[in-house]
Design a protein around this motif. Structure first.
Motif: not given
Length: 396
Positions: A327-351
């Motif tokens: 359960g904790t691994i699933s939560s961390l995986a979800n946080a990792t996915m959304n954290g990456a998508n957050t960085l991607g969303a912010w960085g995509a505009g600059v790129l």
């Protein structure tokens, strides 16, 4: 028991639709709020940021609460904040309501996975998990395009629709699901940080999750601005962008359905992921240079099919790291996915604005996936999983 499968499917379908809805609506929302392209991705990033941060505590924390109540409260918050998105009158109010929706989703989605073993017989757990996962894949194939079509009438309509349906689902949860109280001994305390210690101290886990971060960073950055790019490159209105999104979602759904079969045919998890990610690196770098909507759609369909095949294999490898804290691994995986998508969303505009349009995003995605593959292989996360999967396939 079928009623629970339908309920969990619909909840994940709504969450998945809401997660990716901003991408095809980005050109319309830019005009509506008068924001520049380089910060427009923040409207998507606000949602994923809220989901990423609160997923780290939502999963472990809710283990000590009544899961029915947590799911109900999360779904209520999700529905209300999504409805409010349709009333946003500025860029910053939209970001605020998206942040609240992401936080609510962080408390909702983990309860779905945790509730399935509690309400379903052991023989039905695996099948029900698959149905819930298919809700996420179906949201890309159907939910996001439908949202795009609704936005052709008014950009607020998709948010009002998703929020209203989610509110009805909250009513269903209230009446249908039983109480699922924790089975803790008197005086027993659960340490949230303590649940993550086995993962933090494991080199294999650290490598696996960093590779998972890079995987989502690459494909998330590319997906965030695909709608903006198609509008700029081919002059597509939001309705037609939604139509293209159907094929991308269908590719994801197809890939998830054939994942186990593909792994067996390609010689195991390691070979399947290696071959798939090499092809992805090439396609991401080549796609921005292609001419014609049909060709680009075909290539992106292939990309989404491969990603749909890879993700279940990778998740299976990560959750096998420690069976006692899945359960904790699933939560961390979800946080990792959304954290990456957050960085991607912010960085995509600059790129997109500063470094050559979508071509720079394609190069960035390709580099991220190449590094991700290297980390997966060097950490050994896939090797152990692959060996066991090969034995099971052989009937050992």
């Amino acid at each position: 028991m079928r009623k629970y499968s339908v309920l969990f499917f619909l909840i994940m379908f709504m969450i998945g639709t809401d997660t990716f809805l901003i991408s095809p609506l980005l050109p319309t929302l830019q005009i509506q709020f008068g924001v520049s392209t380089d910060i427009a991705g923040w409207m998507l990033g606000a949602y994923t940021l809220g989901s990423a941060v609160f997923a780290l505590i939502a999963g472990p924390l809710s283990d000590g609460w009544n899961r029915r109540i947590v799911l109900l409260c999360g779904l209520l918050g999700f529905s209300i904040s999504t409805i409010l998105c349709g009333f946003a009158d500025s860029f910053w109010t939209m970001c605020l309501f998206r942040l609240l929706a992401g936080i609510s989703a962080a408390f909702t989605a983990p309860q779905v996975w945790a509730s399935i073993p509690a309400v379903m017989p052991a023989s039905k757990i695996s099948k029900t998990m698959g149905i819930a996962f298919s809700g996420l894949a179906a949201s890309q194939a159907l939910g996001v395009p439908i949202g795009s079509w609704l936005a052709a009438a008014n950009w607020s309509v998709p948010f009002w629709t998703i929020g209203s349906v989610s509110l009805l689902l909250a009513v269903v949860v209230f009446y249908m699901l039983p109480d699922m109280k924790p089975s803790l001994q008197k005086g027993e305390r659960t340490s949230i940080l303590g649940r993550y210690v086995p993962l933090i101290t494991s080199g294999k886990a650290r490598g696996g999750f960093f590779a998972y971060l890079l995987l989502h960073l690459g494909c998330g950055t590319a997906f965030t601005f695909v709608g903006r790019w198609m509008a700029d490159r081919f002059g597509l209105p939001v309705g037609q962008i939604g139509t293209v999104m159907i094929f991308l979602g269908l590719g994801n759904l197809l890939g998830s359905m054939i994942s186990a079969y593909a792994a067996r045919k390609l010689g195991g998890a390691v070979k399947a992921v290696t071959m798939g990610m090499i092809v992805l690196v090439i396609l991401y770098m080549v796609m921005p240079r292609l001419a014609g909507v049909s060709v680009v759609t075909t290539v992106y369909f292939t990309i989404c099919t491969i990603l749909g095949m890879i993700f279940p294999i990778v998740m299976g490898a990560l959750t096998s790291l420690n069976a006692s804290i899945r359960g904790t691994i699933s939560s961390l995986a979800n946080a990792t996915m959304n954290g990456a998508n957050t960085l991607g969303a912010w960085g995509a505009g600059v790129l997109y604005v500063q470094f050559g349009g979508y071509s720079s995003i394609g190069i960035f995605a390709g580099v991220c996936l190449a590094l991700s593959l290297w980390m997966f292989l060097s950490s050994g996360v896939l090797g152990r999983r692959s060996a066991r999967t090969d034995k099971e396939s052989a009937g050992v």
